[in-house]
Motif scaffolding. Structure first.
Motif: not given
Length: 197
Positions: A32-34, A43-44, A50-51
């Motif tokens: 996800i970070n990419e 990032k946070g 999205f849940a």
């Protein structure tokens, strides 16, 4: 969560970036970070859009199929062409956009189908819904071809549509394995035979 225009745009941007990356690398190989870094999103903030990761994957597939189906409809509804000609245009477009490594986000069902079907039930169902919608359109166009006389088949339109989609999906996987368009050429020939062209 109230959806503002900015929230919707950012969410769409994340999905667009994820589609491009995952079409190359697959689902499990992409963090996800990419995706967030490529989309320019902190990032946070992932869970603001999205849940869960499953919800993200489901949204990714639904967005992909929405775009794919809209493009498919454009090709299959071209006025002034027989159903056979419209189907030939669809398969030609498939050959051009779904093959080899440079599919640019156009081959997510090919790339992720087998991978995510066992990872997430919601993603499997999104794949099923999307692929069923594709087969529905193929069935409708085959039925139109029977009516306009441009197609002849042995069997029912639904079974023929399903067989064609299954064949082209498999040919796309084989084209990636062999790094050759030969499986898609074979699918093109077999399609002509199945449709009496």
């Amino acid at each position: 969560m109230a959806r503002t225009a900015r929230t919707v745009d950012t969410r769409r941007s994340i999905l667009d970036v994820a589609q491009r990356i995952m079409a190359r690398k697959g689902y499990s190989a992409v963090g996800i970070n990419e995706v967030l870094a490529e989309a320019g999103v902190p990032k946070g903030s992932f869970y603001h859009y999205f849940a869960s990761k499953d919800a993200f994957g489901e949204a990714l597939l639904k967005a992909y199929f929405d775009e794919y189906i809209a493009d498919m409809d454009r090709v299959l509804r071209q006025p002034g062409r027989s159903a056979a000609e419209r189907l030939a245009a669809y398969w030609q477009q498939w050959r051009e956009t779904q093959s080899l490594d440079d599919c640019q986000g156009k081959c997510l069902a090919v790339k992720l189908g087998a991978e995510v079907a066992d990872l997430s039930e919601s993603m499997r169902l999104a794949l099923k819904e999307g692929t069923d919608a594709i087969v529905d359109r193929l069935e409708r166009t085959i039925a139109e071809g029977l009516a306009d006389g441009s197609i002849t088949i042995d069997g029912e339109p639904r079974g023929t549509a399903q067989a064609l989609y299954d064949m082209w999906l498999g040919a796309s996987v084989m084209a990636k394995i062999h790094r050759s368009l030969a499986p898609l050429d074979t699918a093109t020939t077999a399609t002509g035979q199945l449709l009496g062209l």
